[in-house]
Design a protein around this motif. Structure first.
Motif, PDB file in Angstrom:
ATOM      1  N   LYS A   1      -9.375  -1.971 -16.523  1.00  0.00           N
ATOM      2  CA  LYS A   1     -10.409  -1.151 -15.981  1.00  0.00           C
ATOM      3  C   LYS A   1     -10.400   0.142 -15.228  1.00  0.00           C
ATOM      4  CE  LYS A   1     -13.812  -4.020 -17.372  1.00  0.00           C
ATOM      5  NZ  LYS A   1     -15.054  -3.645 -18.056  1.00  0.00           N
TER       6      LYS A   1
ATOM      7  N   VAL B   1     -11.713  -1.548 -10.930  1.00  0.00           N
ATOM      8  CA  VAL B   1     -12.493  -2.835 -10.630  1.00  0.00           C
ATOM      9  C   VAL B   1     -11.299  -3.766 -10.072  1.00  0.00           C
ATOM     10  CG1 VAL B   1     -13.898  -4.629 -11.750  1.00  0.00           C
ATOM     11  CG2 VAL B   1     -14.168  -2.198 -12.770  1.00  0.00           C
TER      12      VAL B   1
ATOM     13  N   GLU C   1     -16.623  -2.782  -7.830  1.00  0.00           N
ATOM     14  CA  GLU C   1     -16.354  -1.522  -8.660  1.00  0.00           C
ATOM     15  C   GLU C   1     -16.172  -0.335  -7.615  1.00  0.00           C
ATOM     16  OE1 GLU C   1     -19.435  -1.689 -12.503  1.00  0.00           O
ATOM     17  OE2 GLU C   1     -19.677   0.040 -10.915  1.00  0.00           O
TER      18      GLU C   1
END
Ligand code: MN
Length: 720
Positions: free
Chosen positions: A303, A322, A332
């Motif tokens: 991510k 993330v 996030e």
């Protein structure tokens, strides 16, 4: 202005303008602010007596528009254009007057905005597309035009409530479909978000209310955990003595709505994401903060995105990651510097802020916006019509990129899902048009392979090669699509013309005539009757299946009374020869996959041309009732090329049997285009091969070789 100007009476307008002037003084020269005040007096006089639908004096609106521009720290000319943006359109002030009172640039800006204002994106797709094209052209001349227009639109959206419901919906839809994506493409996040929220609320009031109630309710439950995470992060940053601003971010309703609508997740899944932004002083600190965050909570693999090293198309820079938070909730985190934050908020508008003081700073957003506009221009030159252009631009307006390398190490950015063909066109149109294969990370790969971040792509070209219609099924960039279509359109037209001519000649033979026998006058007459300017376009229409060759032939050679029967008996002509592999207007049916040697028939399909089936194809029964669409066809004796055929092989399961069969097929000089395997029980397997063969004899040879393998129990040509 010579005569004393009446100061507008209203208290409110005096308040609005002094508020604006205060803001302007914080970043513009005194001289410039004075000039802007003069523009205000000029505008107030011009709009004197006009009211908005809300009943307020009209001048409120331009002042507010100028204020929005000042919030973005736009230059004095843009602010003046904001104040005067409606004077040409609504007060009959001449462009020349604006030029002499202010400047050429201001007049051009106001004129440009007026032209954009006249553009209405009505429901009719074609009109909308044409208008969009005009808008792009106006933007290309001076990009500030669109910034003023966006400010104008934003204020209109803020005051939309007073409009009639129908008009409100039209404006809201236009805002969501056209203006918000443009703001996004130009990196103007703040404006984009507000346009989206207002547009969503106006277009879908019910959904907006339901969602915002749900958010309010859910927010209560989140509070505790949100605070917990926030203080954990703050604590860690303090410990390291990293000075920064920590913001917790709310999800915006429109983006929540879109995710739920597109089934990205349920409300809880989408909403239960905790989002933070850390804003720091330097790039260096960004990476240090990232390290601390990954140390505080475990990062979710795959991510992390480094938009600092590789900025987005619109110039956006930031680190994204993330984390697995407490109780497994996803967190996030965006990490960026103050400068990046500024660009993220106002996008290309950030350029004007930096212009005077920090010239050295290259403004990514600005250069990238220009590049984009230049590409749009090129694209609109190639696109056949406005609709096609709009479709192309729409792909561009919703980007999600991958970054790949050329063999020389240059970075190219492409939308997610882009293939080697997209890459080839991104390098150069000629490279795209002549590409035949690609190497991805030094390995040969099919052209349709979707590219991944960080791959090195090399395109292999061949002189004389040309775009393949099948590419349209997988390319994802506007540039590739436009160029392939452009090429095919020319090609299809040539082929359709040629086929149409042959079909007409054949039809004429059926009534004992020939193309060579037809007088020019007869041609002129029929062309006039059917509305064609040239013989070629008449042929092309026949070739595409839009017009029956037989009917045209009858018009060219009027049949005498009573002779019709005779013609049908005696008029016997050679079947049309099929002499090519699959082209643009001759297609081979996928249901029966005819190959040379098969008995075949042709069926005229409107818009597509001629489709060839085998005589035994089951689908033919459906077409039986329309004999007028049938064409006698036969294979040209010396036909060359490769044709796909399907064979089904039943085998008893044996280790390596697929490889053995594949080797056997290749040994006969046939390529395997596709294999599918269905296991029926533990012992037997059915395999379907699509093999490329020259003709029936070649296919027979392939089948003979496979049949002799001991594991093969049964083999047959399959016709689905
Ligand atoms: Mn306006």
């Amino acid at each position: 202005m010579a005569s004393p100007v009446p100061i507008p009476d209203s208290e409110a307008s005096r308040f609005l303008i002094s508020d604006l002037l205060d803001l302007l003084e914080s970043y513009l020269e005194t001289e410039q602010v004075r000039e802007i005040y003069r523009a205000y007096l000029f505008g107030a006089e011009a709009h004197e007596g006009q009211m908005r639908i809300s009943g307020e004096p009209y001048i409120y609106h331009p002042i507010e528009v100028a204020h929005i521009l000042a919030d973005m720290r736009m230059d004095a000319e843009s602010i003046i254009a904001g104040i005067l943006h409606d004077v040409i359109e609504d007060t009959g002030t001449l462009k020349e007057t604006v030029t002499s009172e202010f400047s050429e640039d201001v007049a051009e800006l106001v004129d440009g905005v007026s032209k954009l204002t006249q553009i209405k994106f009505e429901s009719q797709a074609e009109a909308q597309a044409e208008n969009f094209r005009k808008m792009i052209l106006a933007m290309v001349r001076d990009i500030r035009v669109i910034l003023v227009k966006l400010a104008d639109r934003l204020h209109n959206m803020r005051t939309l409530g007073v409009m009639r419901a129908e008009k409100r919906r039209r404006i809201a839809r236009e805002t969501l479909e056209i203006y918000a994506p443009i703001a996004n493409r130009l990196g103007m996040n703040q404006i984009r978000l507000e346009l989206e929220e207002l547009g969503f609320a106006a277009l879908y009031p019910m959904r907006y209310r339901v969602l915002s109630d749900a958010v309010k309710k859910a927010r209560g439950n989140r509070k505790e955990i949100l605070n917990k995470i926030e203080s954990a992060i703050q604590h860690r940053l303090d410990e390291e003595q990293l000075s920064c601003r920590l913001l917790s971010r709310e999800k915006h309703l429109y983006s929540l709505y879109k995710k739920i609508r597109d089934r990205v997740g349920s409300f809880t899944e989408v909403f239960d994401v905790y989002a933070f932004r850390v804003i720091v002083d330097s790039v260096d600190t960004c990476y240090r903060v990232l390290g601390k965050m990954h140390n505080l909570y475990k990062p979710v693999p795959g991510k992390f995105k480094d938009y600092i090293a590789i900025p987005k198309t619109n110039g956006y820079q930031s680190l994204h990651t993330v984390l697995f938070g407490p109780y497994g909730v996803p967190i996030e985190v965006q990490i960026r510097s103050e400068d990046m934050e500024r660009v993220a908020e106002v996008g290309i508008a950030a350029h004007w802020l930096y212009k005077s003081s920090e010239k050295a700073r290259s403004n990514n957003a600005q250069t990238r916006a220009r590049e984009w506009l230049r590409e749009l221009l090129e694209m609109q030159r190639n696109a056949g019509n406005s609709l096609e252009f709009l479709e192309s631009v729409k792909i561009d307006l919703f980007p999600d990129e991958v970054y790949v390398f050329t063999p020389a190490g240059d970075i190219l950015e492409l939308p997610r899902g882009a293939t080697a063909v997209d890459f080839a066109y991104a390098v150069h149109t000629d490279v795209g048009n002549t590409c035949i294969a690609a190497k991805i990370d030094r390995r040969l790969a099919p052209l349709r392979t979707p590219l991944l971040n960080g791959q090195t792509v090399e395109v292999i070209t061949a002189t004389g090669a040309h775009p393949n219609p099948a590419w349209l099924n997988f390319v994802s960039t506007a540039k590739a699509r436009t160029n392939i279509r452009h090429y095919l359109k020319n090609l299809q037209n040539d082929e359709a013309t040629e086929l149409g001519q042959r079909l007409l000649d054949k039809a004429l033979h059926n009534i004992n005539s020939a193309l060579a026998d037809i007088q020019d006058e007869s041609f002129e007459r029929v062309m006039a009757e059917c509305g064609f300017k040239s013989r070629e376009s008449l042929y092309a229409d026949i070739g595409l299946g839009n017009r029956m060759a037989m009917l045209v032939a009858r018009r060219l050679v009027p049949v005498e009374e009573g002779s019709e029967e005779k013609i049908r008996e005696t008029g016997h002509s050679k079947p049309l020869a099929i002499r090519d592999t699959e082209g643009m207007v001759v297609h081979f049916a996928r249901c029966c996959r005819p190959i040379p040697g098969d008995a075949i028939v042709g069926f005229i399909s409107s818009g597509r041309g001629l489709v060839i089936h085998t005589e035994t194809c089951k689908n033919l029964t459906d077409f039986r009732r329309r004999p007028e669409k049938w064409i006698d066809v036969e294979w040209q004796p010396d036909i060359k090329g490769e044709f796909p055929a399907e064979i089904r092989v039943d085998v008893s399961n044996q280790k390596g049997i697929l490889a053995t069969i594949a080797a056997e097929i290749s040994a006969t000089g046939s390529n395997i285009e596709n294999v599918s395997i269905e296991e029926r029980d533990g012992l037997d397997t059915s395999m379907n091969f699509t093999v490329a063969v020259h003709d029936r004899r070649h296919l027979a040879r392939v089948m003979r070789c496979v049949r002799k393998l001991p594991a093969v129990m049964r083999i047959s040509r399959s016709k689905s």
